[in-house]
Design an enzyme around this catalytic site. Structure first.
Site, PDB file in Angstrom:
ATOM      1  N   TYR A 144      75.155 -42.284  30.907  1.00 18.58           N
ATOM      2  CA  TYR A 144      76.332 -41.664  30.297  1.00 18.58           C
ATOM      3  C   TYR A 144      76.796 -40.544  31.208  1.00 18.58           C
ATOM      4  O   TYR A 144      75.994 -39.708  31.618  1.00 18.58           O
ATOM      5  CB  TYR A 144      75.958 -41.109  28.917  1.00 18.58           C
ATOM      6  N   ASP A 239      74.553 -37.560  38.908  1.00 17.41           N
ATOM      7  CA  ASP A 239      74.936 -36.814  37.711  1.00 17.41           C
ATOM      8  C   ASP A 239      73.697 -36.061  37.243  1.00 17.41           C
ATOM      9  O   ASP A 239      72.826 -36.630  36.586  1.00 17.41           O
ATOM     10  CB  ASP A 239      75.450 -37.792  36.644  1.00 17.41           C
ATOM     11  N   LYS A 267      75.605 -27.932  31.583  1.00 16.73           N
ATOM     12  CA  LYS A 267      74.519 -27.450  30.720  1.00 16.73           C
ATOM     13  C   LYS A 267      73.864 -26.160  31.224  1.00 16.73           C
ATOM     14  O   LYS A 267      74.405 -25.082  31.020  1.00 16.73           O
ATOM     15  CB  LYS A 267      73.493 -28.569  30.510  1.00 16.73           C
TER      16      LYS A 267
END
Ligand code: HOZ
Length: 430
Positions: A144, A239, A267
């Site tokens: 994702y 990623d 994050k």
């Protein structure tokens, strides 16, 4: 457990917010309950609006590696906010954080800050396309990369959890340029990348998958990916929105010693505020406007509060021994957890690397999307509800990671293990 106030908020929220939540993964639909509304969080304890306290293993889906409301992060925010919360002009904090990020992440020579992980990944693939003059993006089933159109093909996270095959609203003309292939499958990777008719600009990968539950890559798979992309002039994008500053100071790329061309972050680098970043090789990054023609922009990019929180967090994780201590705590916890699961008659597979892990309710190794999908989600839902009832806050989906933070105390982890044992006993009987 009393949940009246949460229920009231949820009912009201459903009137004005789709599904009552601002991100689908929070909805708890797949685990058969309604979401609890949070009043506060401190360290590894999260408290809901009814006053129930939980040991938190979600950590806001990854950022809270120091636990919630870490004093240094709170102090940085208190000092920065009175000076102004957004300037729409460069400020010194951006430079300081950029230097710290480039110094920490081995492959990053330049970095551009954005406001979310999704923005980082969508900007990185645009840059890869602009740099190579090619069109197609290769991703992996179950990974994702946020919710931009190009990525909603066999995507993980909330997309698997809710069983959405492909999102309405994403034009076929866009997803025809995305090729999704199995994770950890070097042969398919090679045949795909060597197909010259495909016009491949980039490969984007979670170097440890965290959005189909935790799936650790075969080293040979990652190395092959690096060799092939280098040989074929394809941009390799890691990623590391989840793994960046989580698996090591320099993320998964440091841990595995495999360096991508571009890296996406989010994050942890925002210390819990909305941030993303993408960066990497200088010769590629110099194609971004205003230096080059690849356009990307943002009113709140490099926001001073987010930069200050990120800087405060990164300064703590850069202290000597931080990742060693986190590793020891996580491996101790995971060994005990695996022992409890192994002693019960409930089939489970525990995948862990560093302070991120997933306990899959299945009896076969989980190495890719297909094997992850064999997990018993009904059983996970039951486990989730039992754990919540006993005071442990897990992700409301089988296909997410549990995170250990520096704030989890031995006593809290012991308590969580006792509750896990009790939950497994109930699962074994049902
Ligand atoms: N990407 C995170 C889950 N793996 C959470 C972000 C969200 O979708 O809310």
């Amino acid at each position: 457990m009393k949940t009246e106030k949460s229920s009231q908020y949820f009912n009201k929220a459903c009137q004005v917010i789709p599904g009552g939540v601002n991100s689908p993964v929070r909805a708890c639909k797949s685990v058969g309950c309604d979401p609890l509304f949070v009043a506060s969080a401190k360290g590894s304890i999260i408290t809901d609006v009814d006053g129930n306290e939980f040991i938190d293993f979600v950590g806001s889906w990854g950022p809270m590696i120091l636990g919630h409301a870490h004093p240094d992060v709170v102090a940085a925010l208190s000092e920065t906010a009175p000076l102004g919360t957004s300037f729409g002009a460069p400020c010194p904090l951006e430079v300081e954080l950029a230097e710290l990020v480039c110094d920490s992440v081995p492959s990053m020579e330049k970095v551009r800050f954005v406001s979310s992980g999704t923005e980082a990944t969508m900007s990185a693939i645009r840059l890869a396309r602009g740099f190579t003059g090619r069109n197609k993006v290769v991703k992996f089933d179950g990974c994702y990369h946020g919710h931009a159109d190009s990525f909603l093909v066999k995507a993980g996270s909330g997309v698997i959890t809710l069983g959405i095959p492909g999102s309405p609203g994403v034009p076929n003309d866009i997803v025809k340029n995305t090729i999704s292939i199995p994770y950890n499958d070097s042969a398919t990777l090679e045949s795909t990348l060597r197909d010259e008719t495909l016009d491949i600009a980039c490969v984007i990968v979670e170097p440890v998958a965290g959005n189909m539950g935790v799936v650790v890559p075969d080293m040979a798979f990652l190395q092959k990916m690096r060799e092939l992309t280098r040989e074929l002039g394809i941009v390799l994008i890691f990623d590391e929105v989840i793994t960046g500053f989580r698996l090591a100071l320099g993320g998964a790329q440091e841990r595995f010693a495999v360096l991508p061309d571009l890296t996406c972050l989010g994050k942890i680098i925002g210390g819990g505020l909305p941030v993303g970043a993408y960066g990497g090789r200088k010769d590629i990054m110099d194609n971004i406007a205003p230096d080059g023609p690849v356009y990307q922009a943002g009113t709140l990019s490099g926001n001073p509060l987010a930069m200050a929180a990120g800087l405060a967090m990164l300064k703590v994780v850069r202290e000597p021994g931080f990742y060693q201590r986190l590793e020891e705590k996580s491996s101790w916890f995971a060994e005990r957890l695996a022992g409890i699961a192994g002693a019960s008659s409930v089939p489970t597979v525990l995948n862990r690397i560093g302070s991120m892990m997933t306990c899959f309710f299945t009896d076969a190794p989980v190495t890719d999307f297909e094997s992850a999908m064999k997990a018993d989600t009904q059983r996970y839902g039951k486990h989730f509800r039992q754990m919540l009832e006993s005071g442990v806050w897990l992700a409301p989906s089988q296909f997410e990671a549990a995170f250990i933070s520096a704030a989890h105390t031995e006593e809290e982890l012991e308590n969580a293990l006792v509750m896990t044992e009790s939950s497994f006993k109930k699962l074994a009987k049902s």
